[in-house]
Design an enzyme around this catalytic site. Structure first.
Site, PDB file in Angstrom:
ATOM      1  N   LYS A   9       0.831  -1.205   0.000  1.00 59.90           N
ATOM      2  CA  LYS A   9       0.000   0.000   0.000  1.00 59.90           C
ATOM      3  C   LYS A   9       0.877   1.273   0.000  1.00 59.90           C
ATOM      4  O   LYS A   9       2.097   1.182   0.227  1.00 59.90           O
ATOM      5  CB  LYS A   9      -0.915  -0.032   1.228  1.00 59.90           C
ATOM      6  CG  LYS A   9      -1.894  -1.223   1.205  1.00 59.90           C
ATOM      7  CD  LYS A   9      -2.871  -1.143   2.365  1.00 59.90           C
ATOM      8  CE  LYS A   9      -3.830  -2.323   2.330  1.00 59.90           C
ATOM      9  NZ  LYS A   9      -4.892  -2.185   3.362  1.00 59.90           N
ATOM     10  N   TYR A  49     -12.150  -1.758  -3.777  1.00 61.36           N
ATOM     11  CA  TYR A  49     -12.699  -2.010  -2.437  1.00 61.36           C
ATOM     12  C   TYR A  49     -14.228  -1.926  -2.418  1.00 61.36           C
ATOM     13  O   TYR A  49     -14.798  -1.607  -1.382  1.00 61.36           O
ATOM     14  CB  TYR A  49     -12.109  -1.017  -1.438  1.00 61.36           C
ATOM     15  CG  TYR A  49     -10.737  -1.409  -0.920  1.00 61.36           C
ATOM     16  CD1 TYR A  49     -10.537  -2.613  -0.237  1.00 61.36           C
ATOM     17  CD2 TYR A  49      -9.636  -0.572  -1.071  1.00 61.36           C
ATOM     18  CE1 TYR A  49      -9.293  -2.967   0.265  1.00 61.36           C
ATOM     19  CE2 TYR A  49      -8.382  -0.923  -0.572  1.00 61.36           C
ATOM     20  CZ  TYR A  49      -8.227  -2.122   0.099  1.00 61.36           C
ATOM     21  OH  TYR A  49      -6.989  -2.470   0.603  1.00 61.36           O
ATOM     22  N   ASN A 112      -2.018   0.020   6.814  1.00 60.97           N
ATOM     23  CA  ASN A 112      -1.465  -1.237   7.327  1.00 60.97           C
ATOM     24  C   ASN A 112      -0.541  -1.948   6.335  1.00 60.97           C
ATOM     25  O   ASN A 112      -0.397  -3.155   6.354  1.00 60.97           O
ATOM     26  CB  ASN A 112      -2.591  -2.141   7.853  1.00 60.97           C
ATOM     27  CG  ASN A 112      -3.591  -2.512   6.774  1.00 60.97           C
ATOM     28  OD1 ASN A 112      -3.455  -2.104   5.615  1.00 60.97           O
ATOM     29  ND2 ASN A 112      -4.587  -3.292   7.136  1.00 60.97           N
ATOM     30  N   HIS A 115      -1.911  -5.548   1.600  1.00 59.60           N
ATOM     31  CA  HIS A 115      -3.228  -6.177   1.423  1.00 59.60           C
ATOM     32  C   HIS A 115      -3.032  -7.590   0.902  1.00 59.60           C
ATOM     33  O   HIS A 115      -2.095  -7.849   0.145  1.00 59.60           O
ATOM     34  CB  HIS A 115      -4.062  -5.384   0.406  1.00 59.60           C
ATOM     35  CG  HIS A 115      -5.288  -6.112  -0.049  1.00 59.60           C
ATOM     36  ND1 HIS A 115      -6.466  -6.082   0.659  1.00 59.60           N
ATOM     37  CD2 HIS A 115      -5.498  -6.950  -1.100  1.00 59.60           C
ATOM     38  CE1 HIS A 115      -7.356  -6.858   0.043  1.00 59.60           C
ATOM     39  NE2 HIS A 115      -6.788  -7.389  -1.027  1.00 59.60           N
ATOM     40  N   GLU A 126      -9.856  -9.784  -7.557  1.00 59.52           N
ATOM     41  CA  GLU A 126      -8.763  -8.824  -7.367  1.00 59.52           C
ATOM     42  C   GLU A 126      -7.641  -9.009  -8.404  1.00 59.52           C
ATOM     43  O   GLU A 126      -7.073  -8.033  -8.896  1.00 59.52           O
ATOM     44  CB  GLU A 126      -8.215  -8.952  -5.942  1.00 59.52           C
ATOM     45  CG  GLU A 126      -9.231  -8.470  -4.909  1.00 59.52           C
ATOM     46  CD  GLU A 126      -8.797  -8.667  -3.464  1.00 59.52           C
ATOM     47  OE1 GLU A 126      -7.673  -9.168  -3.219  1.00 59.52           O
ATOM     48  OE2 GLU A 126      -9.591  -8.308  -2.571  1.00 59.52           O
TER      49      GLU A 126
HETATM   50  P1  CMP Z   1      -7.310  -4.651   3.743  1.00 63.06           P
HETATM   51  O1  CMP Z   1      -6.875  -5.999   4.179  1.00 63.06           O
HETATM   52  O2  CMP Z   1      -6.725  -4.083   2.502  1.00 63.06           O
HETATM   53  O3  CMP Z   1      -8.908  -4.638   3.601  1.00 63.06           O
HETATM   54  C1  CMP Z   1      -9.694  -3.508   3.819  1.00 63.06           C
HETATM   55  C2  CMP Z   1      -8.921  -2.359   4.363  1.00 63.06           C
HETATM   56  O4  CMP Z   1      -9.702  -1.393   5.013  1.00 63.06           O
HETATM   57  C3  CMP Z   1      -7.973  -2.853   5.459  1.00 63.06           C
HETATM   58  O5  CMP Z   1      -6.956  -3.634   4.938  1.00 63.06           O
HETATM   59  C4  CMP Z   1      -7.572  -1.543   6.098  1.00 63.06           C
HETATM   60  O6  CMP Z   1      -6.626  -0.833   5.312  1.00 63.06           O
HETATM   61  C5  CMP Z   1      -8.904  -0.824   6.046  1.00 63.06           C
HETATM   62  N1  CMP Z   1      -9.665  -0.980   7.298  1.00 63.06           N
HETATM   63  C6  CMP Z   1     -10.213  -2.082   7.804  1.00 63.06           C
HETATM   64  N2  CMP Z   1     -10.860  -1.843   8.950  1.00 63.06           N
HETATM   65  C7  CMP Z   1     -10.705  -0.527   9.176  1.00 63.06           C
HETATM   66  C8  CMP Z   1     -11.153   0.346  10.182  1.00 63.06           C
HETATM   67  N3  CMP Z   1     -11.870  -0.086  11.223  1.00 63.06           N
HETATM   68  N4  CMP Z   1     -10.806   1.635  10.078  1.00 63.06           N
HETATM   69  C9  CMP Z   1     -10.093   2.070   9.034  1.00 63.06           C
HETATM   70  N5  CMP Z   1      -9.649   1.297   8.028  1.00 63.06           N
HETATM   71  C10 CMP Z   1      -9.956   0.010   8.102  1.00 63.06           C
END
Ligand code: CMP
Length: 138
Positions: A9, A49, A112, A115, A126
């Site tokens: 990311k 998403y 984070n 993904h 995806e």
């Molecule tokens: P990802 O595994 O890419 O899938 C969805 C993404 O949404 C997740 O990683 C985070 O980057 C984001 N995400 C998931 N939960 C939250 C949350 N509670 N608040 C903000 N971002 C979130």
């Protein structure tokens, strides 16, 4: 043999850990069968998403995912989907196990670092979102 999609990311690219992420996947025995660096538009991120479009964090997530370049890749191997998820760690870095990518590099639950697809159905969607047949395998 299973395939999954992973993304380094924007925060991971900014932190200069593209190679570190790839290295952890390779060390687990997974093979990278497609790879590219791209900059998503807001609309690209919204399309990717779309399953989260009703979530309160959708706007912020898609802003984040389109603020800078990402690296997308297709990984192939036995149990690739669960292997990648194990190497990434929990969505929230505060809950991620020691030695996982998110524990080591993620800033917070949104930024984070990485993904990974969560099911064969989402992997299929995806992978096809980012790559055409010509780009995979080689
Ligand atoms: P990802 O595994 O890419 O899938 C969805 C993404 O949404 C997740 O990683 C985070 O980057 C984001 N995400 C998931 N939960 C939250 C949350 N509670 N608040 C903000 N971002 C979130």
């Amino acid at each position: 043999m299973e395939r999954t999609l992973s993304i380094v990311k924007p925060d991971g690219v900014e932190k200069n850990v593209i190679g570190e992420v790839i290295s952890r996947f390779e060390k687990s025995g997974l093979n990278i069968i497609a790879l590219k660096r791209v900059k998503l538009t807001k609309s690209d991120a919204e399309g990717f998403y779309t399953v989260h479009k009703e979530r309160p964090f959708f706007g912020s997530l898609t802003d984040f995912m389109s603020r800078g370049p990402v690296v997308v890749m297709v990984l192939e191997g036995e149990d690739a989907i669960s292997k990648v998820r194990e190497i990434m760690g929990a969505t929230n870095p505060q809950e991620a196990a020691e030695g996982t990518i998110r524990k080591d590099f993620a800033s917070n639950i949104e930024e984070n670092t990485v993904h990974g697809s969560d099911s064969p159905e989402s992997a299929d969607f995806e992978i096809n979102y980012f790559f055409n047949a010509l780009e995979i395998g080689g």
